[in-house]
Design a protein around this motif. Structure first.
Motif, PDB file in Angstrom:
ATOM      1  N   UNK A  36       0.872  -0.877  -0.042  1.00 45.99           N
ATOM      2  CA  UNK A  36      -0.166   0.091   0.286  1.00 45.99           C
ATOM      3  C   UNK A  36       0.760   0.891  -0.095  1.00 45.99           C
ATOM      4  N   UNK A  37       1.847   1.385   0.084  1.00 45.50           N
ATOM      5  CA  UNK A  37       3.519   1.833   0.570  1.00 45.50           C
ATOM      6  C   UNK A  37       4.088   2.255  -0.767  1.00 45.50           C
ATOM      7  N   UNK A  38       3.687   1.929  -1.257  1.00 41.76           N
ATOM      8  CA  UNK A  38       4.543   1.317  -2.637  1.00 41.76           C
ATOM      9  C   UNK A  38       5.759   1.175  -2.509  1.00 41.76           C
ATOM     10  N   UNK A  39       6.581  -0.001  -1.605  1.00 42.95           N
ATOM     11  CA  UNK A  39       8.090   0.089  -1.387  1.00 42.95           C
ATOM     12  C   UNK A  39       7.703  -1.159  -1.849  1.00 42.95           C
ATOM     13  N   UNK A  40       6.904  -2.419  -2.014  1.00 43.81           N
ATOM     14  CA  UNK A  40       7.148  -3.388  -2.955  1.00 43.81           C
ATOM     15  C   UNK A  40       5.701  -3.947  -3.834  1.00 43.81           C
ATOM     16  N   UNK A  41       5.738  -4.336  -4.800  1.00 44.03           N
ATOM     17  CA  UNK A  41       4.623  -4.731  -5.753  1.00 44.03           C
ATOM     18  C   UNK A  41       4.128  -5.858  -5.619  1.00 44.03           C
ATOM     19  N   UNK A  42       2.736  -6.155  -5.024  1.00 46.67           N
ATOM     20  CA  UNK A  42       1.962  -7.763  -5.200  1.00 46.67           C
ATOM     21  C   UNK A  42       2.707  -7.750  -6.258  1.00 46.67           C
TER      22      UNK A  42
END
Length: 212
Positions: A36-42
């Motif tokens: 949700x914080x765009x630190x990693x991508x699903x």
């Protein structure tokens, strides 16, 4: 709005906490937070599951915003990486099969004398090569290597199985008796059937796994 913001908005609209979403998706709360914080991508499978969990469409999550471009590039890169790994795995299986096939020929011409011919026949042509053909074909079918073209493995294995016989016993007989023989069709059929059985079993396992 980027993918992280969309996921957070969808989760909030669904009335779920990060802990609840994490439990439902089988990941950690920190993973949900990172997404949700765009630190990693699903990965795309997780996005599909979140679409179901949050009751929003994939179009809503993945389309309609230039800010999603980094995630689209991430998916493209991940897809390319997976495809590359699948190709490497397929090539590795082919090389293993060819290595064992070549090894069987080398052993015959270097180590197998006249008294050892029957032992070679049993050990390599009726145990080692058939088992190798079955296992390699099963793995190809189980993992779907080659797509629809994976079924070409069957005649390819049939040819190699027939050549293994032709390049050993047939060649030795031709040299000893001065006669010429054609490759054995029965050996081609045997190798093809063994490979077909392995592919079919692997294909069935793959379809069952896809349903679970």
């Amino acid at each position: 709005m980027d993918i992280g913001a969309k996921l957070k908005a969808a989760r909030t609209a669904a009335g779920l906490t990060q802990e609840q979403a994490a439990a439902a998706l089988g990941v950690s709360r920190q993973t949900i937070s990172n997404w949700e914080n765009a630190k990693t991508y699903p990965d795309i499978v997780s996005v599909v599951h979140m679409s179901d969990l949050y009751a929003v469409s994939l179009d809503h999550l993945l389309k309609g915003d230039a800010a999603l471009s980094p995630y689209v590039h991430h998916l493209a890169a991940s897809t390319d990486e997976v495809a590359s790994r699948r190709r490497q795995s397929f090539i590795a299986l082919v090389l293993v099969y060819l290595g064992i096939w070549a090894f069987s020929l080398i052993v015959f011409w270097i180590f197998a004398g006249g008294s050892d011919a029957m032992g070679y026949w049993i050990m390599f042509l009726w145990i080692l090569l058939p088992v190798t053909t079955l296992v390699i074909s099963l793995l190809i079918g189980r993992n779907g290597y080659g797509g629809r073209r994976k079924w070409l493995t069957c005649p390819a294995c049939g040819v190699l199985y027939a050549l293994a016989h032709y390049a050993t016993f047939s060649a030795a007989n031709m040299a000893a008796f001065g006669r010429f023989y054609l490759p054995s069709c029965s050996m081609f059929v045997t190798g093809t059937i063994i490979s077909l059985l392995g592919l079919a079993v692997g294909h069935v396992f793959s379809r069952r796994a896809g349903r679970t």
